[in-house]
Design a protein around this motif. Structure first.
Motif, PDB file in Angstrom:
ATOM      1  N   UNK A  34     -29.234  12.278  26.597  1.00 62.79           N
ATOM      2  CA  UNK A  34     -29.536  13.468  27.400  1.00 62.79           C
ATOM      3  C   UNK A  34     -30.012  12.996  28.778  1.00 62.79           C
ATOM      4  N   UNK A  35     -29.439  13.640  29.810  1.00 65.04           N
ATOM      5  CA  UNK A  35     -29.797  13.336  31.187  1.00 65.04           C
ATOM      6  C   UNK A  35     -30.725  14.430  31.683  1.00 65.04           C
ATOM      7  N   UNK A  36     -31.931  14.053  32.056  1.00 65.78           N
ATOM      8  CA  UNK A  36     -32.884  15.046  32.570  1.00 65.78           C
ATOM      9  C   UNK A  36     -32.469  15.574  33.926  1.00 65.78           C
ATOM     10  N   UNK A  37     -31.992  14.652  34.783  1.00 65.93           N
ATOM     11  CA  UNK A  37     -31.560  15.084  36.114  1.00 65.93           C
ATOM     12  C   UNK A  37     -30.644  14.030  36.714  1.00 65.93           C
ATOM     13  N   UNK A  38     -29.867  14.470  37.692  1.00 64.42           N
ATOM     14  CA  UNK A  38     -29.028  13.575  38.461  1.00 64.42           C
ATOM     15  C   UNK A  38     -29.566  13.491  39.879  1.00 64.42           C
ATOM     16  N   UNK A  39     -29.620  12.264  40.399  1.00 70.79           N
ATOM     17  CA  UNK A  39     -30.099  12.060  41.761  1.00 70.79           C
ATOM     18  C   UNK A  39     -28.995  11.427  42.588  1.00 70.79           C
ATOM     19  N   UNK A  40     -28.937  11.780  43.863  1.00 68.26           N
ATOM     20  CA  UNK A  40     -29.635  12.888  44.525  1.00 68.26           C
ATOM     21  C   UNK A  40     -29.054  14.222  44.076  1.00 68.26           C
ATOM     22  N   UNK A  92     -23.237  16.862  38.478  1.00 67.64           N
ATOM     23  CA  UNK A  92     -23.888  17.898  37.670  1.00 67.64           C
ATOM     24  C   UNK A  92     -25.245  17.424  37.183  1.00 67.64           C
ATOM     25  N   UNK A  93     -26.205  18.329  37.031  1.00 73.96           N
ATOM     26  CA  UNK A  93     -27.594  17.918  36.813  1.00 73.96           C
ATOM     27  C   UNK A  93     -27.818  17.143  35.523  1.00 73.96           C
ATOM     28  N   UNK A 104      -0.606 -14.384  49.425  1.00 73.34           N
ATOM     29  CA  UNK A 104      -1.588 -13.297  49.543  1.00 73.34           C
ATOM     30  C   UNK A 104      -2.178 -12.959  48.184  1.00 73.34           C
ATOM     31  N   UNK A 105      -3.426 -12.528  48.218  1.00 72.79           N
ATOM     32  CA  UNK A 105      -4.116 -12.097  47.010  1.00 72.79           C
ATOM     33  C   UNK A 105      -4.504 -10.635  47.173  1.00 72.79           C
ATOM     34  N   UNK A 106      -4.223  -9.857  46.142  1.00 71.02           N
ATOM     35  CA  UNK A 106      -4.544  -8.436  46.137  1.00 71.02           C
ATOM     36  C   UNK A 106      -5.510  -8.202  44.983  1.00 71.02           C
ATOM     37  N   UNK A 107      -6.654  -7.610  45.290  1.00 75.06           N
ATOM     38  CA  UNK A 107      -7.674  -7.341  44.280  1.00 75.06           C
ATOM     39  C   UNK A 107      -7.892  -5.840  44.179  1.00 75.06           C
ATOM     40  N   UNK A 108      -7.770  -5.329  42.947  1.00 67.70           N
ATOM     41  CA  UNK A 108      -7.936  -3.894  42.699  1.00 67.70           C
ATOM     42  C   UNK A 108      -9.041  -3.695  41.670  1.00 67.70           C
ATOM     43  N   UNK A 109      -9.845  -2.671  41.962  1.00 67.31           N
ATOM     44  CA  UNK A 109     -10.918  -2.332  41.024  1.00 67.31           C
ATOM     45  C   UNK A 109     -10.437  -1.195  40.141  1.00 67.31           C
ATOM     46  N   UNK A 110     -10.400  -1.416  38.836  1.00 62.80           N
ATOM     47  CA  UNK A 110      -9.894  -0.455  37.869  1.00 62.80           C
ATOM     48  C   UNK A 110     -11.058   0.155  37.115  1.00 62.80           C
ATOM     49  N   UNK A 111     -11.168   1.501  37.167  1.00 64.51           N
ATOM     50  CA  UNK A 111     -12.229   2.220  36.462  1.00 64.51           C
ATOM     51  C   UNK A 111     -11.604   3.111  35.395  1.00 64.51           C
ATOM     52  N   UNK A 112     -12.056   2.916  34.171  1.00 57.41           N
ATOM     53  CA  UNK A 112     -11.674   3.764  33.049  1.00 57.41           C
ATOM     54  C   UNK A 112     -12.953   4.432  32.559  1.00 57.41           C
ATOM     55  N   UNK A 113     -13.045   5.759  32.695  1.00 61.75           N
ATOM     56  CA  UNK A 113     -14.343   6.442  32.613  1.00 61.75           C
ATOM     57  C   UNK A 113     -14.261   7.611  31.632  1.00 61.75           C
ATOM     58  N   UNK A 114     -15.340   7.757  30.855  1.00 59.73           N
ATOM     59  CA  UNK A 114     -15.586   8.987  30.109  1.00 59.73           C
ATOM     60  C   UNK A 114     -16.754   9.696  30.785  1.00 59.73           C
ATOM     61  N   UNK A 115     -16.450  10.858  31.419  1.00 59.16           N
ATOM     62  CA  UNK A 115     -17.495  11.644  32.092  1.00 59.16           C
ATOM     63  C   UNK A 115     -18.094  12.601  31.068  1.00 59.16           C
ATOM     64  N   UNK A 116     -19.434  12.583  30.953  1.00 60.94           N
ATOM     65  CA  UNK A 116     -20.125  13.330  29.893  1.00 60.94           C
ATOM     66  C   UNK A 116     -21.090  14.328  30.518  1.00 60.94           C
ATOM     67  N   UNK A 156     -23.531   2.828  31.195  1.00 64.92           N
ATOM     68  CA  UNK A 156     -23.821   4.264  31.148  1.00 64.92           C
ATOM     69  C   UNK A 156     -24.619   4.593  32.402  1.00 64.92           C
ATOM     70  N   UNK A 157     -24.014   5.417  33.286  1.00 62.67           N
ATOM     71  CA  UNK A 157     -24.583   5.650  34.614  1.00 62.67           C
ATOM     72  C   UNK A 157     -24.378   7.123  34.990  1.00 62.67           C
ATOM     73  N   UNK A 158     -24.646   7.415  36.263  1.00 57.10           N
ATOM     74  CA  UNK A 158     -24.419   8.763  36.765  1.00 57.10           C
ATOM     75  C   UNK A 158     -22.935   9.099  36.832  1.00 57.10           C
ATOM     76  N   UNK A 159     -22.663  10.384  37.075  1.00 54.72           N
ATOM     77  CA  UNK A 159     -21.287  10.871  37.039  1.00 54.72           C
ATOM     78  C   UNK A 159     -20.726  10.998  38.447  1.00 54.72           C
ATOM     79  N   UNK A 160     -20.472   9.829  39.098  1.00 55.61           N
ATOM     80  CA  UNK A 160     -19.757   9.824  40.366  1.00 55.61           C
ATOM     81  C   UNK A 160     -20.651  10.011  41.569  1.00 55.61           C
ATOM     82  N   UNK A 161     -20.048   9.720  42.740  1.00 59.22           N
ATOM     83  CA  UNK A 161     -20.694   9.923  44.038  1.00 59.22           C
ATOM     84  C   UNK A 161     -22.010   9.162  44.162  1.00 59.22           C
TER      85      UNK A 161
END
Length: 772
Positions: free
Chosen positions: A160-166, A171-172, A191-203, A325-330
């Motif tokens: 359970x997330x009490x709040x999201x900051x900022x 979402x709260x 040349x070298x190409x580096x890509x950041x791959x994110x696979x996310x479950x938003x809860x 396990x972190x905040x939901x974006x931004x």
């Protein structure tokens, strides 16, 4: 000098964790201090700075920073430098000593990479991350991991997330489970190409709903993202602050607790593109919700990369793998009111699953964070429970070989030499079973909960030949790891060859021992004993000559003990007789002789080492003294040299004087008027040559009438008288001279003598040699 610190204006190039590749404007006479916290020894902090004017750079610790004693600076417009740093706070200080502002571009990092450049305390991306760094008791060991895919497993029992900051960033009550990896693509053009791959479950923890979403970010700037270069179910979006990125959200659904979910990201390489597959699974169901093709020309390699040796480009992103396990974006922060979850990370390598070697309790590449969870390592992963996380302690997950001692050994047959072989592991699941394999068969095994074990392999029972050995370690889950292979070479016993230059010699002479070893285990050490005491030792690969010097007279027992490297010993004993120095005894019949006389010489040797050789030299020329010698007149040097069989020489010099034959001058002078009845003469003799002193005798008609160089001879017999002079030198050499004197009153004779006045008789007589 104490320096005032005025914080400059900083304009960040990127968001969230991109804290160590930036640009800034530093005012005249001000400084920009950048704090770096380090938990361990062994890091090297590096930096690169470019400026439009001359600047100064320093790397200092907390004490130096506080006292303003920064030491010698780096000075210039384009600066690069590095310094080894230890635990504690460190500062990279960029100072503008000029009178106008300095616009700078700067980057910094550590080798190995330092995860703590981004976070040292929560809030942070809590969970687990593999940075490519092993930390065993403070020793940093970087490594590289290349994989075809990554799997993140999560079992969420409560959240359970009490709040999201900022406020408003997400979402709260929202959180996200993120599997973040770096795709490294290399092309044939370098040349070298580096890509950041994110696979996310938003809860959403309040509505207990979730959806899957993927992101692809370009980390290096080589090959910008567009809908032409990246094609999938989603689209490329634009952001003024962070550039273009690809995203696709998929299907909002509800969940129930416990919530068991897997995130899987894997790649397939083509010649001019890489396909990235994003999937998630809830319980036993697996859904591949997006397949994205990234166009890259002339691909030579592509892999999901974890690398502890470098950052992406010049930073700030890591080649890491994160399951957090972190905040939901931004860049939002999820303040956790309740959490009970376990996380586990796996790699797909050539179709098999592998655990990471080492994990930390937080990620760095994502901008989102969380707070309110404590983290424990368990079963190759982590558990998150309510509390405050400590980020400083990494954990070794995969059964990993941290150290080994597998020596190659050459041993003697039958000696029983001990070969110590050991292995040190980390990670895995104890207890561990250590197996010692010899030529492919198990020779020993040992089970223990300790992460290190040493075998003592006794080679005494091994036949001649070569043996390969290694240690294999198995943990309780069946994971295994092997050491490198060592070789034991069992060789025949060593052979000892030896000789001594002589068995008898003189005191002070050097004796040589010729020593050599073959077979066994070279090198060989030779211990030389003299009458039971160590005289010296010498080590050689095969053959050596050892000198024995300054040996006292007497009988010596010389023992040489040869040890090969394996400790096998062979000895040899011999007797050595050491004689006193030789002496020379000489005798000579005379050293001062007359010419024509002979000299006899006798020379004898004593002590030393018989037999002797006697040589004689007269004035430097070799002569034979077994016969009498007849030197010429004059002074001579006779040298006699005695040499014994040990080569020791003694010599004696004798001075010879050979005199010329003696001569005598005689004068006879009348000293009375022999016309009268009495008549006398004075005889004077002067001897020369020969060997003084001289014996002088005067005889009158065969009778001795006096001795010495002068005499008064009185004539009593009328007629012819014989006055004889005999001179004998000290060698017995004689000269005789006779004078006939007619004594009478004959007038004609008187008249003649008177006319003469003085009769001087000097009659030279033939010399007669007489014996001694």
């Amino acid at each position: 000098m104490i320096k005032a610190i005025i914080i400059a204006s900083i304009m960040a190039l990127a968001v969230a964790t991109l804290i160590h590749a930036s640009q800034a404007v530093i005012g005249a006479g001000t400084s920009l201090p950048i704090n770096i916290s380090d938990y361990w020894d062994g890091y090297e902090l590096w930096f690169n700075i470019s400026s439009n004017t001359t600047i100064e750079a320093y790397i200092v610790n907390q004490t130096q920073f506080g006292e303003g004693k920064w030491g010698k600076p780096y000075i210039g417009v384009n600066l690069s430098g590095s310094r080894e740093i230890g635990p504690g706070n460190w500062y990279l200080i960029i100072e503008n000593p000029g009178n106008s502002s300095a616009a700078i571009l700067y980057s910094y990092g550590t080798i190995p990479v330092n995860p703590f450049l981004s976070y040292i305390n929560p809030p942070a991306p809590l969970g687990l991350a593999d940075y490519g760094i092993l930390n065993e008791s403070g020793t940093l060991i970087p490594y590289e991991e290349l994989a075809n895919g990554a799997v993140g497993e999560a079992s969420i029992y409560s959240i359970y997330v009490n709040e999201s900051k900022p406020m408003g960033a997400a979402p709260p009550h929202a959180a996200s489970l993120q599997l973040n990896v770096v795709l490294a693509v290399n092309s044939t053009n370098g040349k070298e190409y580096d890509y950041w791959l994110q696979n996310v479950i938003a809860i959403d923890t309040s509505s207990m709903t979730y959806y899957a979403i993927d992101n692809i970010w370009n980390l290096t700037g080589s090959g910008g993202l567009s809908n032409d270069t990246v094609r999938g179910m989603g689209t490329v979006l634009s952001s003024s602050s962070i550039g273009n990125y690809y995203a696709f959200p998929y299907l909002n659904q509800s969940y129930s607790l416990p919530f068991h979910v897997r995130l899987i990201t894997w790649i397939q390489r083509g010649n001019d593109s890489v396909m990235v597959h994003f999937a998630y699974g809830v319980e036993n169901n697996l859904t591949t919700y997006d397949n994205v093709t990234i166009a890259v020309p002339n691909i030579s390699s592509a892999a999901i990369e974890v690398n502890g040796y470098r950052l992406v480009g010049s930073g700030p992103s890591y080649y890491d793998a994160e399951l957090v396990i972190v905040g939901d974006g931004n860049a939002s922060e999820a303040v956790l009111g309740d959490i009970n979850a376990s996380l586990r990370l796996l790699y797909i390598v050539n179709g098999t699953y592998e655990e990471p070697k080492s994990i930390y309790a937080f990620g760095s590449d994502t901008a989102e964070t969380s707070y309110g969870a404590n983290i424990h390592y368990a079963d190759g992963g982590v558990t998150l429970v309510p509390g405050a996380a400590k980020l400083g302690i990494p954990f070794i997950v995969r059964l990993t070989l941290l150290g080994q001692d597998i020596p190659n050994a050459t041993v003697d047959e039958g000696v029983g030499e001990i070969v110590n072989a050991s292995a040190l592991v980390g990670g895995g699941s104890p207890p561990y079973t250590y197996y010692l394999f010899l030529n492919g068969s198990i020779a020993e095994r040992y089970a223990t909960t300790y992460a290190a074990h040493s075998f003592q392999l006794n080679t005494g029972g091994l036949a001649i030949g070569k043996y390969n050995y290694e240690i294999t370690v198995m943990d309780s889950r069946g994971s295994t790891i092997k050491t490198s292979s060592g070789v034991i070479d069992v060789v025949p016993d060593p052979l000892f060859r030896h000789s001594i230059s002589t068995s008898e010699t003189d005191a002070g002479q050097t004796i040589y021992l010729n020593l050599s070893g073959t077979a066994g285990e070279p090198p060989y050490t030779f211990y030389v004993m003299n009458n039971g005491s160590l005289a010296g030792q010498i080590t050689a690969a095969n053959e050596v000559t050892y000198p024995l010097e300054a040996i006292e007279p007497g009988i010596h027992v010389i023992e040489v003990i040869m040890h090969d490297r394996g400790g096998y010993a062979v000895n040899w004993t011999t007797d050595l007789k050491v004689n006193p120095d030789p002496t020379l005894s000489t005798s000579i019949n005379a050293s001062n002789i007359d010419y024509g006389e002979s000299i006899s010489v006798i020379a004898n040797g004593y002590n030393g080492t018989p037999p002797y050789e006697v040589s004689a030299f007269l004035d430097g020329s070799l002569i034979n003294i077994s016969q009498p010698i007849l030197p010429g007149a004059g002074q001579h040097n006779l040298t006699i040299v005695l040499t014994d069989s040990a080569g020791y020489s003694v010599e004696r010099e004798i001075e010879l004087i050979v005199n010329p034959d003696p001569t005598v001058n005689v004068s006879i002078t009348p000293i009375s008027n022999f016309v009268l009845d009495d008549y006398a003469v004075k005889g004077t003799a002067t001897a020369m040559g020969g060997v003084p002193p001289y014996k002088v005798e005067w005889l009158m008609n065969g009778r001795v009438i006096g001795t010495g160089s002068e005499i008064i001879a009185n004539f009593t017999d009328m007629g012819i008288n014989n006055l004889t002079l005999i001179v004998e030198d000290s060698t017995g050499y004689r000269l005789a001279r006779s004078f006939l004197i007619d004594y009478g009153y004959d007038a004609p004779r008187i008249a003649a003598l008177v006319g003469i006045g003085i009769l001087v008789l000097a009659i030279s007589m033939l010399l007669r040699r007489r014996g001694k």
